[in-house]
Design a protein around this motif. Structure first.
Motif, PDB file in Angstrom:
ATOM      1  N   LYS A 168       0.834  -1.194   0.000  1.00  0.00           N
ATOM      2  CA  LYS A 168       0.000   0.000   0.000  1.00  0.00           C
ATOM      3  C   LYS A 168       0.872   1.249   0.000  1.00  0.00           C
ATOM      4  O   LYS A 168       2.054   1.209   0.353  1.00  0.00           O
ATOM      5  N   LEU A 169       0.278   2.334  -0.422  1.00  0.00           N
ATOM      6  CA  LEU A 169       0.968   3.611  -0.508  1.00  0.00           C
ATOM      7  C   LEU A 169       0.913   4.316   0.834  1.00  0.00           C
ATOM      8  O   LEU A 169      -0.152   4.527   1.399  1.00  0.00           O
ATOM      9  N   VAL A 170       2.073   4.691   1.366  1.00  0.00           N
ATOM     10  CA  VAL A 170       2.181   5.465   2.599  1.00  0.00           C
ATOM     11  C   VAL A 170       3.049   6.675   2.286  1.00  0.00           C
ATOM     12  O   VAL A 170       4.262   6.548   2.124  1.00  0.00           O
ATOM     13  N   GLY A 171       2.448   7.855   2.154  1.00  0.00           N
ATOM     14  CA  GLY A 171       3.186   9.036   1.719  1.00  0.00           C
ATOM     15  C   GLY A 171       3.686   8.825   0.302  1.00  0.00           C
ATOM     16  O   GLY A 171       2.905   8.544  -0.608  1.00  0.00           O
ATOM     17  N   ASN A 172       5.001   8.942   0.118  1.00  0.00           N
ATOM     18  CA  ASN A 172       5.580   8.687  -1.205  1.00  0.00           C
ATOM     19  C   ASN A 172       6.335   7.358  -1.239  1.00  0.00           C
ATOM     20  O   ASN A 172       7.275   7.188  -2.010  1.00  0.00           O
ATOM     21  N   SER A 173       5.906   6.411  -0.408  1.00  0.00           N
ATOM     22  CA  SER A 173       6.566   5.115  -0.318  1.00  0.00           C
ATOM     23  C   SER A 173       5.568   3.989  -0.553  1.00  0.00           C
ATOM     24  O   SER A 173       4.387   4.100  -0.211  1.00  0.00           O
ATOM     25  N   LEU A 174       6.076   2.892  -1.135  1.00  0.00           N
ATOM     26  CA  LEU A 174       5.311   1.656  -1.249  1.00  0.00           C
ATOM     27  C   LEU A 174       5.743   0.735  -0.121  1.00  0.00           C
ATOM     28  O   LEU A 174       6.903   0.331  -0.040  1.00  0.00           O
ATOM     29  N   VAL A 175       4.812   0.407   0.776  1.00  0.00           N
ATOM     30  CA  VAL A 175       5.114  -0.413   1.940  1.00  0.00           C
ATOM     31  C   VAL A 175       4.454  -1.776   1.758  1.00  0.00           C
ATOM     32  O   VAL A 175       3.241  -1.878   1.590  1.00  0.00           O
ATOM     33  N   SER A 176       5.271  -2.827   1.773  1.00  0.00           N
ATOM     34  CA  SER A 176       4.782  -4.198   1.612  1.00  0.00           C
ATOM     35  C   SER A 176       4.950  -4.946   2.930  1.00  0.00           C
ATOM     36  O   SER A 176       6.039  -4.967   3.508  1.00  0.00           O
ATOM     37  N   THR A 177       3.867  -5.541   3.411  1.00  0.00           N
ATOM     38  CA  THR A 177       3.902  -6.341   4.626  1.00  0.00           C
ATOM     39  C   THR A 177       4.213  -7.786   4.257  1.00  0.00           C
ATOM     40  O   THR A 177       3.459  -8.423   3.522  1.00  0.00           O
ATOM     41  N   ILE A 178       5.329  -8.289   4.759  1.00  0.00           N
ATOM     42  CA  ILE A 178       5.768  -9.637   4.417  1.00  0.00           C
ATOM     43  C   ILE A 178       5.302 -10.648   5.458  1.00  0.00           C
ATOM     44  O   ILE A 178       4.850 -11.735   5.109  1.00  0.00           O
ATOM     45  N   ALA A 179       5.401 -10.274   6.747  1.00  0.00           N
ATOM     46  CA  ALA A 179       4.977 -11.178   7.814  1.00  0.00           C
ATOM     47  C   ALA A 179       3.493 -11.514   7.649  1.00  0.00           C
ATOM     48  O   ALA A 179       2.654 -10.633   7.473  1.00  0.00           O
ATOM     49  N   GLY A 180       3.166 -12.795   7.695  1.00  0.00           N
ATOM     50  CA  GLY A 180       1.785 -13.224   7.555  1.00  0.00           C
ATOM     51  C   GLY A 180       1.309 -13.360   6.128  1.00  0.00           C
ATOM     52  O   GLY A 180       0.150 -13.693   5.892  1.00  0.00           O
ATOM     53  N   SER A 181       2.190 -13.109   5.144  1.00  0.00           N
ATOM     54  CA  SER A 181       1.805 -13.241   3.739  1.00  0.00           C
ATOM     55  C   SER A 181       2.497 -14.446   3.119  1.00  0.00           C
ATOM     56  O   SER A 181       3.346 -15.096   3.741  1.00  0.00           O
ATOM     57  N   ASN A 182       2.141 -14.753   1.873  1.00  0.00           N
ATOM     58  CA  ASN A 182       2.794 -15.863   1.170  1.00  0.00           C
ATOM     59  C   ASN A 182       4.303 -15.690   1.101  1.00  0.00           C
ATOM     60  O   ASN A 182       5.063 -16.663   1.125  1.00  0.00           O
ATOM     61  N   LEU A 183       4.753 -14.434   1.001  1.00  0.00           N
ATOM     62  CA  LEU A 183       6.170 -14.177   0.774  1.00  0.00           C
ATOM     63  C   LEU A 183       7.039 -14.524   1.974  1.00  0.00           C
ATOM     64  O   LEU A 183       8.258 -14.585   1.849  1.00  0.00           O
TER      65      LEU A 183
END
Length: 691
Positions: A45-60
């Motif tokens: 998701k977009l947070v300010g001018n950054s793309l933040v990806s949550t890895i914990a708890g996801s397939n990755l």
């Protein structure tokens, strides 16, 4: 070749079917697995001018190591252990706030220990001007007392065999942590192809060409040892790293001009590089709101290189040369951040001193008449001060920064100052970002950034090197610093992310090929300053679907550039379709397809590669302590590496084939894995990269 492709695909399918057949029939097990991979929040998701990806708890979190995670994230690509950002180049990478000093740190970082990955596409004043993107990796807090160790062995089979071994250890006992790394890599890559130049020389159409079959065997190793101490709100640490590499490149090919019989030639070389790095840090938070951080770095790079060009039957004299380079860097960075005016203010200074000395000797007297031996020395003192402030106003977010830099650059040739190159510069570069938050899945951000970008030292050298009977390669010590203006719009709506980027670069550099004044036909390949504008846009869609996470990116980069009467305006269209699938019993599969059309990037026109397929399969054993991964890259051998350059009346077409297709087997075992607490950062990241 077809049996190899069939074998690879059959092997992947067999593993996948096996994993599916082993799925537990217990309904509770299936439900729990679905809960793990299905999240209420979007994966990115977009947070300010950054793309933040949550890895914990996801397939990755089951992908393997940090490389496996990054290659599945939007705007990021990984190739040969090198991370790049689409349209931005190589990012500055931080792990838990400290700089990544070598890519082996990403190899040894398990995906299950990564919490979030943040991609900053509009870095502020606290980062050096050459930083076009920042990648921040935050790990999970899973400290384990005592000894932790891991070892990974990787075997790569392409046109030739390569092998890598990485050993990590750390010992944690209360306030102290001792950590170390040992690494060895034997790499042997191959490039085949040809180059054809078309031009008008002395009023006649002329063609000059070469063929090449090059191998690049290299053995490299390094060792790192460091410590951390932490008590209360303060911590300090240091580490020392020494690396050594030895290479023996060899190129067997021919040279020809017009209809003459091609000259057979062998180009061989030997290189040795020694690299010393010392890094220290101190971090403290006092009065519960003032955060102080200091970083210090020392780096020394010493390299020797010998080159030899031998022609069959002695049709031309041998051409031999030697080169010795010695570089030093001293750097320090100090900053403090604290609350102010309802927001957060960061102020600091970043300073460095760099000295690079290059001793080049041409041992062939005839060639030395137009490629002379030289001793160049470049010294630079850089002083910078920066301040940035950020605040949240309801649904609005605002950040602004200002950076001042003073640079004193002294360049000498054979002990004499070159007044045309030596200079003193002062620059002030601002940045500002404004965002609006609609809801959890909808937001918008607009930012502007100005930066002064210094060219790498390898392009500032005044020395030239022999590339053939009619070809010379060199740098350009008169390159000016680039002034870059960047306007960026980011938006997110549900599962869609849109990025629109406009960059105006004044005095960036591009490579050109032109005639060089000599008694015979000589072509010189070197960088020159150019002005470039580029509009790029990327649309990203991603949505976790139970065990499957698909992600689609569509992009376009449209340049505007003119060099004399030639224009370079053809856009590049691109796409990627990334897939990661988590299956029961520790199986994880990734399948990624990407491609791009033909288009211009500065003076280079790249050929199209519309369908490049990579796949990997990973299986864990013994409660995830042991992991085995099989990777196949460029399965259908469709990666196109051809490109052309048309400058100053010389049209160069390069046809080349890299050994991108191959199979890699990786085996990793971990004993009580845990993350490092080292909090040191880069005192002068850009200067280290320029070295």
């Amino acid at each position: 070749m077809k049996p190899i492709i069939t074998f690879i695909l059959t092997l992947f399918c067999a593993f996948a079917v096996s994993a599916q057949n082993q799925e537990a029939t217990d309904s509770l097990t299936r439900s729990l697995q679905e809960i793990v991979v299905t999240a209420k929040q979007p994966a990115t998701k977009l947070v300010g001018n950054s793309l933040v990806s949550t890895i914990a708890g996801s397939n990755l979190q089951n992908a393997g190591n940090a490389f496996d995670v990054l290659q599945q994230l939007p705007m990021l690509s990984v190739e040969d252990d090198a991370v790049s950002v689409t349209g931005k180049g190589t990012p500055a990478i931080y792990i838990d706030g400290r700089p990544m000093r070598d890519y082996t740190e990403l190899r040894s970082l398990k995906s299950s220990n990564i919490k979030t990955v943040e991609l900053v596409l509009a870095p502020g004043a606290q980062y050096e001007s050459t930083t076009n993107a920042v990648l921040k990796i935050i790990t999970r807090k899973n400290f384990v007392q005592g000894l932790s160790a891991s070892n990974e062995t990787e075997i790569r089979a392409k046109r030739k065999w390569s092998v890598t071994n990485l050993l990590d250890f750390s010992y944690h006992n209360g306030k102290w942590e001792l950590f170390g790394t040992g690494y060895y890599d034997h790499d042997n890559s191959v490039i085949k192809g040809s180059t054809i130049n078309h031009l008008i020389y002395e009023g006649k159409p002329t063609s000059v060409g070469t063929t090449f079959n090059s191998s690049f065997p290299e053995n490299s190793t390094f060792g790192k040892l460091g410590f951390n101490f932490s008590e209360g709100n303060q911590s300090l640490g240091a580490y020392y790293r020494f690396s050594y590499s030895h290479s023996n490149p060899f190129n067997q090919g021919t040279e020809w001009i017009n209809s003459e019989t091609p000259l057979e030639r062998d180009i061989s070389g030997e290189g040795n590089t020694r690299n010393h790095l010392v890094s220290v840090y101190y971090d403290n938070t006092f009065i519960d709101k003032y955060h102080l951080h200091f970083d210090g770095n020392f780096r020394n790079i010493n390299s020797d290189k010998n080159n030899s060009t031998l022609y069959a039957a002695n049709r031309l004299p041998d051409v031999n040369s030697t080169q010795h380079r010695n570089s030093y860097l001293w750097a320090g960075k100090l900053y403090v951040d604290f609350p102010m005016a309802g927001g957060n203010l960061t102020v600091g200074t970043q300073d460095s001193y760099t000295n690079t000395r290059l001793d080049y000797n041409m041992l062939n007297p005839e060639v030395g008449s137009y490629i002379p031996s030289s001793l160049t020395d470049a010294k630079q003192t850089s002083l910078a001060a920066f301040a940035s402030w950020a605040k949240q106003f309801g649904n609005f977010s605002l950040s602004a920064g200002l950076r001042y830099e003073y640079v004193d650059y002294l360049f000498t040739v054979d002990g004499k100052k070159d007044n045309n190159v030596s200079r003193t510069d002062n620059s002030i570069t601002p940045d500002i970002s404004l965002g609006y938050f609609f809801n959890e899945t909808s937001m918008l951000n607009l930012s502007y950034r100005m930066a002064t970008v210094k060219p790498p030292y390898s392009q500032l050298t005044g020395g030239m090197s022999y590339a053939g009977e009619h070809e010379i390669e060199g740098g350009n010590p008169m390159l000016r610093d680039e002034k870059m203006h960047n306007v960026q719009l980011f938006g997110q709506w549900n599962d869609f992310i849109l990025q629109v980027d406009y960059i105006r670069s004044l005095d960036t550099y591009a490579f050109v090929k032109e005639l060089y004044p000599a008694s015979s036909l000589q072509m010189l390949l070197h960088p020159v300053n150019v002005n470039v504008s580029e509009l790029s846009t990327y649309l990203i869609w991603s949505r976790p679907i139970r065990r499957w996470v698909p992600e689609v990116t569509l992009g376009m980069a449209k340049p505007w550039m003119k060099l004399e009467n030639d224009t370079y305006n053809k856009p590049i269209f691109s796409y990627s379709f990334q897939n990661s699938i988590t299956l029961p019993h520790g199986f994880y599969i990734s399948a990624n397809v990407r491609g791009q059309g033909s288009g211009d990037m500065h003076t280079n026109r790249f050929a199209a590669s519309w369908f490049v397929l990579d796949m990997s399969l990973r299986k864990t054993f013994f409660n995830k302590a042991l992991a085995i991964k099989l990777t196949a890259t460029d399965i259908f051998n469709t990666r196109n590496n051809d490109w052309s350059m048309d400058t100053y009346g010389i049209l160069m077409n390069k046809y080349q084939s890299y050994d991108r297709r191959g199979i890699t087997l990786s085996v990793q075992y971990q004993f009580q894995p845990k993350k490092s607490k080292y909090k040191g950062k880069a005192a002068s990241e850009a200067e280290m990269n320029r070295l």
